[in-house]
Design an enzyme around this catalytic site. Structure first.
Site, PDB file in Angstrom:
ATOM      1  N   HIS A  41       0.798  -1.326   0.054  1.00 17.83           N
ATOM      2  CA  HIS A  41      -0.066   0.000  -0.159  1.00 17.83           C
ATOM      3  C   HIS A  41       0.832   1.385   0.188  1.00 17.83           C
ATOM      4  O   HIS A  41       0.557   2.376   0.452  1.00 17.83           O
ATOM      5  CB  HIS A  41      -1.145  -0.008   1.033  1.00 17.83           C
ATOM      6  CG  HIS A  41      -1.938  -0.788   1.043  1.00 17.83           C
ATOM      7  ND1 HIS A  41      -3.285  -0.754   0.721  1.00 17.83           N
ATOM      8  CD2 HIS A  41      -2.153  -2.270   1.159  1.00 17.83           C
ATOM      9  CE1 HIS A  41      -4.119  -1.642   0.302  1.00 17.83           C
ATOM     10  NE2 HIS A  41      -3.438  -2.647   0.999  1.00 17.83           N
ATOM     11  N   THR A  42       2.095   1.347  -0.400  1.00 16.25           N
ATOM     12  CA  THR A  42       3.105   2.182  -0.506  1.00 16.25           C
ATOM     13  C   THR A  42       2.906   2.782  -2.233  1.00 16.25           C
ATOM     14  O   THR A  42       3.349   3.897  -2.486  1.00 16.25           O
ATOM     15  CB  THR A  42       4.446   2.095  -0.367  1.00 16.25           C
ATOM     16  OG1 THR A  42       4.730   0.744  -0.726  1.00 16.25           O
ATOM     17  CG2 THR A  42       4.466   1.863   1.391  1.00 16.25           C
ATOM     18  N   SER A  74     -11.318 -18.138 -22.987  1.00 13.51           N
ATOM     19  CA  SER A  74     -10.416 -18.501 -21.912  1.00 13.51           C
ATOM     20  C   SER A  74     -10.507 -20.066 -21.471  1.00 13.51           C
ATOM     21  O   SER A  74     -11.520 -20.642 -21.931  1.00 13.51           O
ATOM     22  CB  SER A  74     -10.252 -17.852 -20.627  1.00 13.51           C
ATOM     23  OG  SER A  74     -11.644 -17.840 -19.855  1.00 13.51           O
ATOM     24  N   GLY A 148      -7.301 -14.368  -6.952  1.00  6.45           N
ATOM     25  CA  GLY A 148      -7.572 -14.031  -5.703  1.00  6.45           C
ATOM     26  C   GLY A 148      -6.506 -14.240  -4.657  1.00  6.45           C
ATOM     27  O   GLY A 148      -6.811 -14.332  -3.334  1.00  6.45           O
ATOM     28  N   GLY A 150      -3.494 -12.835  -4.064  1.00  2.51           N
ATOM     29  CA  GLY A 150      -2.714 -11.627  -3.933  1.00  2.51           C
ATOM     30  C   GLY A 150      -1.215 -11.798  -4.653  1.00  2.51           C
ATOM     31  O   GLY A 150      -0.364 -11.155  -4.207  1.00  2.51           O
ATOM     32  N   SER A 153      -2.665 -11.745 -10.403  1.00  2.54           N
ATOM     33  CA  SER A 153      -3.144 -12.585 -11.632  1.00  2.54           C
ATOM     34  C   SER A 153      -3.746 -11.487 -12.781  1.00  2.54           C
ATOM     35  O   SER A 153      -3.738 -11.817 -13.971  1.00  2.54           O
ATOM     36  CB  SER A 153      -4.123 -13.526 -11.435  1.00  2.54           C
ATOM     37  OG  SER A 153      -5.507 -13.063 -10.712  1.00  2.54           O
ATOM     38  N   SER A 154      -4.081 -10.432 -12.212  1.00  7.79           N
ATOM     39  CA  SER A 154      -4.929  -9.382 -13.141  1.00  7.79           C
ATOM     40  C   SER A 154      -3.673  -8.808 -13.994  1.00  7.79           C
ATOM     41  O   SER A 154      -3.599  -8.532 -15.088  1.00  7.79           O
ATOM     42  CB  SER A 154      -5.532  -8.388 -12.281  1.00  7.79           C
ATOM     43  OG  SER A 154      -4.716  -7.833 -11.463  1.00  7.79           O
ATOM     44  N   ASP A 198       2.234  -3.571  -9.836  1.00  3.27           N
ATOM     45  CA  ASP A 198       2.065  -5.016 -10.127  1.00  3.27           C
ATOM     46  C   ASP A 198       2.669  -5.249 -11.771  1.00  3.27           C
ATOM     47  O   ASP A 198       3.372  -6.078 -12.098  1.00  3.27           O
ATOM     48  CB  ASP A 198       0.474  -5.339  -9.959  1.00  3.27           C
ATOM     49  CG  ASP A 198       0.253  -5.493  -8.612  1.00  3.27           C
ATOM     50  OD1 ASP A 198       0.879  -5.497  -7.772  1.00  3.27           O
ATOM     51  OD2 ASP A 198      -1.040  -5.558  -8.440  1.00  3.27           O
ATOM     52  N   TYR A 250      -9.876  -1.963   0.248  1.00  6.84           N
ATOM     53  CA  TYR A 250      -9.037  -1.371  -0.343  1.00  6.84           C
ATOM     54  C   TYR A 250      -9.346  -0.123  -0.623  1.00  6.84           C
ATOM     55  O   TYR A 250      -8.341   0.980  -0.344  1.00  6.84           O
ATOM     56  CB  TYR A 250      -8.750  -2.185  -1.658  1.00  6.84           C
ATOM     57  CG  TYR A 250      -7.391  -1.700  -2.214  1.00  6.84           C
ATOM     58  CD1 TYR A 250      -6.318  -2.628  -2.208  1.00  6.84           C
ATOM     59  CD2 TYR A 250      -7.273  -0.770  -3.229  1.00  6.84           C
ATOM     60  CE1 TYR A 250      -5.359  -2.380  -2.780  1.00  6.84           C
ATOM     61  CE2 TYR A 250      -5.992  -0.367  -3.952  1.00  6.84           C
ATOM     62  CZ  TYR A 250      -5.048  -1.199  -3.799  1.00  6.84           C
ATOM     63  OH  TYR A 250      -4.014  -0.702  -4.321  1.00  6.84           O
TER      64      TYR A 250
END
Length: 408
Positions: A41-42, A74, A148, A150, A153-154, A198, A250
């Site tokens: 969260h930085t 997919s 999901g 963490g 995957s996105s 990410d 979030y």
């Protein structure tokens, strides 16, 4: 007890493509998920992060069409979703296809965003982007990055699509610019207010190395982790507690950080350090203060981790990982009982350090372990979950890997 990644290398994607689309395959591209070693969260606070790309990847098999349709399918959902390149609109993008459609939209929109912080810092000439005459694409997706968990995957999906589209549409864009494209897509097409970490990790990663990223300047350095030489591994504990970044906690945490920065008279929490915390304690309510304290101390932990890796080696970073988890648990309040149990059990079983990773409210914890202790730590965590009555975790090792690439 631990599991290993699928090494099929996109075979399911190629087979799936042939079962859905009749256009010839042009190529196959992939991009990795990531583990954030430290710095949570930085990123959206213009701070420092230290992620590394992992050896689990999302793969897109792509064929060029003779019209303007962008079609996606997919391995994880039946059917084909399509959109015209002449009608790209974030408001109409839903579900997992938004991660692919959103990249096309963000590429199209990028020239209008040239002065925004992420694109300005990345540099490059965005005026050369023109999607008005590029062909449509058929895209088939598979992914070995757990959803999901963490592990982003996105971003893996976004970045595999981004490198494919960039090549097939002959766009001269650097990796830093593609990271900004991915962030724009995730923020506005997907609706998740994430930072640029990410996508940067997925695009810039290298083997046995982490990406030390300044999220304000977007300056990045590859930092040698030295895990292999020290016979260390990163153990991931996927708790299977699901989270969603586009909603809930979030969003609240980001808003709290923005309120704290405004009250402290700075543009972002990056501009504060430990010497500012006494004044923050006087000005802010307790909750906002603790949110601010996490970001300020976490930024310093990232810097301390990079220094330790360079001067003392990876065995010296365990206490920093432990402290990061305590801060996320108590100050930022984004952990959950399953994550706390995974961390505490791994520490007792011999991990050098452990922390939750990712946005929180579920997902995964990581533990830095000696290779000889890997199975014992995994067994202890699995047993502790069973005794607590929790869903059995999936425990596996990850290794720092190369970033996005063309595979065939």
């Amino acid at each position: 007890m631990t599991t290993t990644p699928d090494t099929a290398g996109g075979a399911a994607s190629a087979t799936g493509y042939a079962s859905v689309f009749d256009t010839p395959v042009t190529g196959r591209w992939s991009a990795p998920g990531r583990v954030n070693l430290i710095g949570e969260h930085t990123d959206y606070n213009d701070g420092f992060v230290l992620p590394f790309a992992i050896d689990r990847r999302a793969t897109v098999t792509v064929g060029v069409r003779d019209d303007r349709l962008l079609r996606v399918a997919s391995t994880f959902e039946e059917g084909v979703n399509e959109i015209s390149l002449d009608a790209l609109d974030p408001a109409s993008m839903t579900g997992w296809p938004a991660y692919v459609f959103g990249i096309a939209w963000a590429l199209q929109t990028a020239p209008e965003r040239a002065t925004t912080p992420s694109f300005a810092a990345a540099g490059g000439d965005l005026s050369t982007i023109d999607l008005s005459a590029v062909p449509g694409l058929d895209v088939f997706v598979e992914s070995e990055v757990p959803v999901g968990a963490g592990l982003s995957s996105s971003a893996a999906l976004e970045c595999s699509a981004a490198v494919a589209m960039t090549e097939l549409w002959s766009l001269d864009l650097g990796r830093e610019t593609l990271a900004a494209v991915g962030q724009l897509s995730e923020n506005e097409a997907v609706g998740a207010p994430t930072g640029i970490m990410d996508q940067s990790a997925s695009l810039l990663g290298r083997a046995d190395s982490a990406v030390f990223l300044d999220c304000r300047s977007l300056d990045s350095e590859v930092v040698d982790l030295g895990f292999g030489a020290s016979d260390l591994e990163v153990l991931v504990v996927d708790t299977h507690v699901e989270h969603a970044h586009a909603t809930g906690g979030y969003v609240d945490r980001r808003a709290s950080c923005e309120r704290g920065a405004e009250a402290m008279g700075v543009s972002s929490l990056r501009d504060l350090d430990a010497d500012d915390l006494p004044r923050a304690a006087e000005l802010l309510d307790d909750e906002t203060y603790r949110r601010v304290r996490h970001v300020v101390t976490e930024n310093q932990r990232v810097l301390d981790t990079v220094k330790a890796l360079r001067t003392e080696g990876p065995t010296a970073i365990g206490a920093l990982l432990d402290a990061s988890h305590v801060s996320m648990r108590d100050d930022f309040e984004i952990s959950v009982p399953e994550l706390d149990l995974a961390v505490e059990t791994a520490q007792r079983a011999g991990a050098l350090g452990a922390r939750m990773t990712g946005g929180g409210f579920g997902g995964s914890a990581i533990a830095l372990v000696r290779s000889a202790d890997r199975e014992a730590v995994a067994e202890a965590v699995t047993t502790a979950f069973a005794e607590a009555g929790y869903t059995a975790p999936t425990v596996f090792t990850v290794h720092a890997a190369e970033g996005a690439r063309r595979d065939g």
